[in-house]
Design a protein around this motif. Sequence first.
Motif, PDB file in Angstrom:
ATOM      1  N   GLU A  12       0.844  -1.199   0.000  1.00 35.40           N
ATOM      2  CA  GLU A  12       0.000   0.000   0.000  1.00 35.40           C
ATOM      3  C   GLU A  12       0.876   1.245   0.000  1.00 35.40           C
ATOM      4  OE1 GLU A  12      -3.192  -0.015  -0.494  1.00 35.40           O
ATOM      5  OE2 GLU A  12      -3.276  -2.198  -0.450  1.00 35.40           O
ATOM      6  N   ALA A  41      -9.071   3.321   1.247  1.00 29.16           N
ATOM      7  CA  ALA A  41      -8.725   4.675   0.816  1.00 29.16           C
ATOM      8  C   ALA A  41      -7.993   4.649  -0.520  1.00 29.16           C
ATOM      9  CB  ALA A  41      -7.870   5.361   1.877  1.00 29.16           C
ATOM     10  N   ARG A  42      -7.035   3.723  -0.679  1.00 28.81           N
ATOM     11  CA  ARG A  42      -6.318   3.620  -1.958  1.00 28.81           C
ATOM     12  C   ARG A  42      -7.281   3.257  -3.082  1.00 28.81           C
ATOM     13  NH1 ARG A  42      -5.253  -0.538  -4.781  1.00 28.81           N
ATOM     14  NH2 ARG A  42      -5.307  -1.973  -3.014  1.00 28.81           N
ATOM     15  N   GLU A  43      -8.115   2.253  -2.861  1.00 31.40           N
ATOM     16  CA  GLU A  43      -9.051   1.823  -3.907  1.00 31.40           C
ATOM     17  C   GLU A  43     -10.012   2.946  -4.288  1.00 31.40           C
ATOM     18  OE1 GLU A  43     -10.773  -1.724  -2.233  1.00 31.40           O
ATOM     19  OE2 GLU A  43      -9.162  -2.992  -3.027  1.00 31.40           O
ATOM     20  N   TYR A  44     -10.490   3.692  -3.314  1.00 28.09           N
ATOM     21  CA  TYR A  44     -11.396   4.795  -3.605  1.00 28.09           C
ATOM     22  C   TYR A  44     -10.676   5.878  -4.411  1.00 28.09           C
ATOM     23  CZ  TYR A  44     -14.384   8.840  -3.134  1.00 28.09           C
ATOM     24  OH  TYR A  44     -15.144   9.937  -3.416  1.00 28.09           O
ATOM     25  N   LEU A  45      -9.500   6.263  -3.970  1.00 30.20           N
ATOM     26  CA  LEU A  45      -8.750   7.306  -4.663  1.00 30.20           C
ATOM     27  C   LEU A  45      -8.430   6.882  -6.091  1.00 30.20           C
ATOM     28  CD1 LEU A  45      -7.406  10.052  -4.615  1.00 30.20           C
ATOM     29  CD2 LEU A  45      -5.380   8.975  -3.644  1.00 30.20           C
ATOM     30  N   GLU A  46      -8.047   5.622  -6.281  1.00 33.27           N
ATOM     31  CA  GLU A  46      -7.754   5.138  -7.624  1.00 33.27           C
ATOM     32  C   GLU A  46      -9.011   5.154  -8.504  1.00 33.27           C
ATOM     33  OE1 GLU A  46      -3.886   2.243  -6.902  1.00 33.27           O
ATOM     34  OE2 GLU A  46      -5.889   1.322  -6.928  1.00 33.27           O
ATOM     35  N   SER A  47     -10.155   4.789  -7.933  1.00 31.85           N
ATOM     36  CA  SER A  47     -11.379   4.738  -8.735  1.00 31.85           C
ATOM     37  C   SER A  47     -11.862   6.123  -9.153  1.00 31.85           C
ATOM     38  CB  SER A  47     -12.483   3.980  -8.005  1.00 31.85           C
ATOM     39  OG  SER A  47     -12.995   4.742  -6.944  1.00 31.85           O
ATOM     40  N   VAL A  48     -11.746   7.120  -8.296  1.00 31.60           N
ATOM     41  CA  VAL A  48     -12.230   8.449  -8.651  1.00 31.60           C
ATOM     42  C   VAL A  48     -11.218   9.242  -9.473  1.00 31.60           C
ATOM     43  CG1 VAL A  48     -13.818   8.586  -6.705  1.00 31.60           C
ATOM     44  CG2 VAL A  48     -11.535   9.560  -6.485  1.00 31.60           C
ATOM     45  N   SER A  49      -9.938   8.917  -9.341  1.00 31.90           N
ATOM     46  CA  SER A  49      -8.918   9.673 -10.064  1.00 31.90           C
ATOM     47  C   SER A  49      -8.511   9.014 -11.381  1.00 31.90           C
ATOM     48  CB  SER A  49      -7.669   9.859  -9.196  1.00 31.90           C
ATOM     49  OG  SER A  49      -7.009   8.611  -9.012  1.00 31.90           O
ATOM     50  N   LEU A  53      -1.894   4.086  -7.993  1.00 33.83           N
ATOM     51  CA  LEU A  53      -0.907   4.716  -7.119  1.00 33.83           C
ATOM     52  C   LEU A  53       0.378   3.905  -6.997  1.00 33.83           C
ATOM     53  CD1 LEU A  53      -3.216   6.050  -4.282  1.00 33.83           C
ATOM     54  CD2 LEU A  53      -2.383   7.224  -6.327  1.00 33.83           C
TER      55      LEU A  53
END
Length: 140
Positions: A12, A41-49, A53
Motif C-alpha cells: 500500500e 482509501a487507496r481503492e477509492y482514490l484510484e477509482s475516482v482519479s 498509485l
Amino acid sequence: MSYALITPPAEEPVSLSEAKAFMRLDGSEEDDFVAALIVAAREYLESVSGLALVTQTWRLYRDVWPASGMISLAHGPVQSVDAVTAYDADGEATAIALAGGRLDGRARPARFYLPSMGGWRAGVNGIEVEFTSGFGAAAD
C-alpha cells in the motif's frame, strides 16, 4: 471494452505504522481495522482519479483495434505495455509483436500506438492488452 486487475499492488502507498502515527494510535488492537482503511482509501482514490498509485498489472479487453492504431489506457500512469494478444474466431491466441509500438504513458489517459494492429477485428473481447501501471513502489 473492459478492464481486469491481473496483479494487485504488492504494498500500500501508506504503511500501517505511518497511518497509526498520523492517527495517533498506540498498541495493536486496531491494526486490522486501520489496514482495511488504508486499502479502502487507496481503492477509492484510484477509482475516482483513474490513477494507479502503486505498481500493478491490468488487462484491457477490446473487440476492435481502432483503424488509427491508437488506443487509450486507463489506470495510468502506464509504465509499459507488456503483451498484446488477439484471438481468432476459433479462440486461437496470437501474440502480437510490439515492435513499432509507442507508449505515451504519462498522458491522461495514457496512449499506446501499434500501427500493425490498425483496424484488427477479433470479436467480443478478442483483443487483450496487458500493461503495468502505477507510480512505482510505495517508497516512490
